[in-house]
Motif scaffolding. Sequence first.
Motif, PDB file in Angstrom:
ATOM      1  N   LYS A  35     -12.889   0.317  13.938  1.00 35.01           N
ATOM      2  CA  LYS A  35     -12.674   0.069  12.505  1.00 35.01           C
ATOM      3  C   LYS A  35     -11.298  -0.499  12.173  1.00 35.01           C
ATOM      4  CE  LYS A  35     -16.313   2.209  10.532  1.00 35.01           C
ATOM      5  NZ  LYS A  35     -17.075   1.823   9.396  1.00 35.01           N
ATOM      6  N   VAL A  36     -10.289  -0.205  13.018  1.00 29.92           N
ATOM      7  CA  VAL A  36      -8.921  -0.599  12.672  1.00 29.92           C
ATOM      8  C   VAL A  36      -8.279  -1.453  13.763  1.00 29.92           C
ATOM      9  CG1 VAL A  36      -6.627   0.220  12.001  1.00 29.92           C
ATOM     10  CG2 VAL A  36      -8.657   1.518  11.301  1.00 29.92           C
ATOM     11  N   LEU A  37      -8.296  -0.987  14.972  1.00 25.93           N
ATOM     12  CA  LEU A  37      -7.532  -1.638  16.042  1.00 25.93           C
ATOM     13  C   LEU A  37      -8.093  -3.007  16.429  1.00 25.93           C
ATOM     14  CD1 LEU A  37      -5.034  -0.994  17.674  1.00 25.93           C
ATOM     15  CD2 LEU A  37      -6.479   0.077  19.372  1.00 25.93           C
ATOM     16  N   ASP A  38      -9.406  -3.132  16.537  1.00 30.07           N
ATOM     17  CA  ASP A  38     -10.015  -4.365  17.026  1.00 30.07           C
ATOM     18  C   ASP A  38     -10.371  -5.365  15.928  1.00 30.07           C
ATOM     19  OD1 ASP A  38      -9.774  -3.524  19.614  1.00 30.07           O
ATOM     20  OD2 ASP A  38     -11.855  -2.895  19.827  1.00 30.07           O
ATOM     21  N   VAL A  39      -9.847  -5.176  14.738  1.00 31.59           N
ATOM     22  CA  VAL A  39     -10.178  -6.025  13.595  1.00 31.59           C
ATOM     23  C   VAL A  39      -9.103  -7.087  13.417  1.00 31.59           C
ATOM     24  CG1 VAL A  39     -10.488  -5.965  11.082  1.00 31.59           C
ATOM     25  CG2 VAL A  39     -11.359  -4.096  12.483  1.00 31.59           C
ATOM     26  N   ASN A  40      -9.495  -8.272  12.975  1.00 33.83           N
ATOM     27  CA  ASN A  40      -8.506  -9.281  12.588  1.00 33.83           C
ATOM     28  C   ASN A  40      -7.925  -8.857  11.252  1.00 33.83           C
ATOM     29  OD1 ASN A  40      -8.734 -11.014  14.788  1.00 33.83           O
ATOM     30  ND2 ASN A  40     -10.537 -11.989  13.906  1.00 33.83           N
ATOM     31  N   HIS A  41      -6.609  -8.776  11.181  1.00 35.23           N
ATOM     32  CA  HIS A  41      -5.954  -8.203  10.016  1.00 35.23           C
ATOM     33  C   HIS A  41      -5.255  -9.229   9.139  1.00 35.23           C
ATOM     34  CE1 HIS A  41      -6.682  -4.048  10.989  1.00 35.23           C
ATOM     35  NE2 HIS A  41      -6.337  -4.290  12.230  1.00 35.23           N
ATOM     36  N   THR A  42      -5.051  -8.806   7.885  1.00 37.86           N
ATOM     37  CA  THR A  42      -4.226  -9.557   6.962  1.00 37.86           C
ATOM     38  C   THR A  42      -2.768  -9.344   7.368  1.00 37.86           C
ATOM     39  OG1 THR A  42      -4.096  -7.688   5.451  1.00 37.86           O
ATOM     40  CG2 THR A  42      -5.888  -9.243   5.082  1.00 37.86           C
ATOM     41  N   ASN A  43      -1.850  -9.881   6.609  1.00 40.72           N
ATOM     42  CA  ASN A  43      -0.432  -9.801   6.978  1.00 40.72           C
ATOM     43  C   ASN A  43       0.169  -8.412   6.854  1.00 40.72           C
ATOM     44  OD1 ASN A  43      -0.208 -12.443   7.739  1.00 40.72           O
ATOM     45  ND2 ASN A  43       0.400 -13.149   5.722  1.00 40.72           N
ATOM     46  N   ASN A  44      -0.395  -7.550   6.001  1.00 39.16           N
ATOM     47  CA  ASN A  44       0.163  -6.220   5.771  1.00 39.16           C
ATOM     48  C   ASN A  44      -0.937  -5.170   5.857  1.00 39.16           C
ATOM     49  OD1 ASN A  44       3.014  -6.920   4.736  1.00 39.16           O
ATOM     50  ND2 ASN A  44       1.670  -8.212   3.513  1.00 39.16           N
ATOM     51  N   ILE A  45      -0.728  -4.195   6.724  1.00 38.79           N
ATOM     52  CA  ILE A  45      -1.664  -3.082   6.875  1.00 38.79           C
ATOM     53  C   ILE A  45      -0.949  -1.805   6.477  1.00 38.79           C
ATOM     54  CG2 ILE A  45      -3.051  -1.747   8.516  1.00 38.79           C
ATOM     55  CD1 ILE A  45      -4.073  -4.624   7.906  1.00 38.79           C
ATOM     56  N   VAL A  46      -1.576  -1.051   5.581  1.00 41.64           N
ATOM     57  CA  VAL A  46      -1.044   0.243   5.160  1.00 41.64           C
ATOM     58  C   VAL A  46      -2.009   1.311   5.666  1.00 41.64           C
ATOM     59  CG1 VAL A  46      -0.463   1.725   3.206  1.00 41.64           C
ATOM     60  CG2 VAL A  46       0.033  -0.733   3.092  1.00 41.64           C
ATOM     61  N   LEU A  47      -1.492   2.233   6.480  1.00 42.56           N
ATOM     62  CA  LEU A  47      -2.288   3.390   6.914  1.00 42.56           C
ATOM     63  C   LEU A  47      -1.892   4.566   6.036  1.00 42.56           C
ATOM     64  CD1 LEU A  47      -2.354   3.525  10.837  1.00 42.56           C
ATOM     65  CD2 LEU A  47      -4.109   2.695   9.277  1.00 42.56           C
ATOM     66  N   ASN A  48      -2.806   5.000   5.179  1.00 41.96           N
ATOM     67  CA  ASN A  48      -2.576   6.176   4.351  1.00 41.96           C
ATOM     68  C   ASN A  48      -3.048   7.377   5.162  1.00 41.96           C
ATOM     69  OD1 ASN A  48      -2.920   8.361   2.555  1.00 41.96           O
ATOM     70  ND2 ASN A  48      -3.016   6.958   0.828  1.00 41.96           N
ATOM     71  N   ILE A 109       2.694  -0.424  -0.838  1.00 46.27           N
ATOM     72  CA  ILE A 109       2.114  -1.665  -1.372  1.00 46.27           C
ATOM     73  C   ILE A 109       3.198  -2.503  -2.042  1.00 46.27           C
ATOM     74  CG2 ILE A 109       0.518  -2.599  -3.092  1.00 46.27           C
ATOM     75  CD1 ILE A 109      -1.316  -0.145  -2.385  1.00 46.27           C
ATOM     76  N   ALA A 110       4.085  -1.845  -2.794  1.00 41.45           N
ATOM     77  CA  ALA A 110       5.182  -2.566  -3.444  1.00 41.45           C
ATOM     78  C   ALA A 110       6.078  -3.234  -2.397  1.00 41.45           C
ATOM     79  CB  ALA A 110       6.000  -1.627  -4.319  1.00 41.45           C
ATOM     80  N   ALA A 111       6.325  -2.547  -1.285  1.00 40.29           N
ATOM     81  CA  ALA A 111       7.141  -3.131  -0.200  1.00 40.29           C
ATOM     82  C   ALA A 111       6.461  -4.354   0.384  1.00 40.29           C
ATOM     83  CB  ALA A 111       7.408  -2.092   0.876  1.00 40.29           C
ATOM     84  N   CYS A 112       5.147  -4.329   0.480  1.00 37.29           N
ATOM     85  CA  CYS A 112       4.401  -5.485   0.981  1.00 37.29           C
ATOM     86  C   CYS A 112       4.519  -6.669   0.027  1.00 37.29           C
ATOM     87  CB  CYS A 112       2.921  -5.150   1.153  1.00 37.29           C
ATOM     88  SG  CYS A 112       2.569  -3.914   2.409  1.00 37.29           S
TER      89      CYS A 112
END
Length: 115
Positions: A35-48, A109-112
């Motif tokens: 669900k997370v590691l093998d996915v193509n990601h956007t520029n910013n990932i936030v793990l809550n 999110i604000a930091a992103c």
Amino acid sequence: MDSLKILEQDAGKEIRVYLVSGRLDESTFPLFKEKVLDVNHTNNIVLNLSDLKYVSSSGIRAIFELKNRLSSEGKRLLLTEAGEKVIQIFNLLGLWKPFAHFEKEEDAIAACLKN
């Protein structure tokens, strides 16, 4: 035994938030990987991590692997709302400081959005 649950949502252009809850350990690593590691990601990932009850060393290794992969692609990983137990485990392994971490998801999110 708690299992791992991962909810995802977009929080703006180029920001994806994953709410990770339950346990992140050797038995739940395959789900995190899928669900997370093998996915193509956007520029910013936030793990809550507000609902993460337990993380093992293999879980931390998975998060660190995600951080390294994103960094190599010029992308960022931000951690937010980690509980005291989770932070203690990261600190025991000396791996909390390398991460950008925030008390509130909104702050991450604000930091992103600033960059």
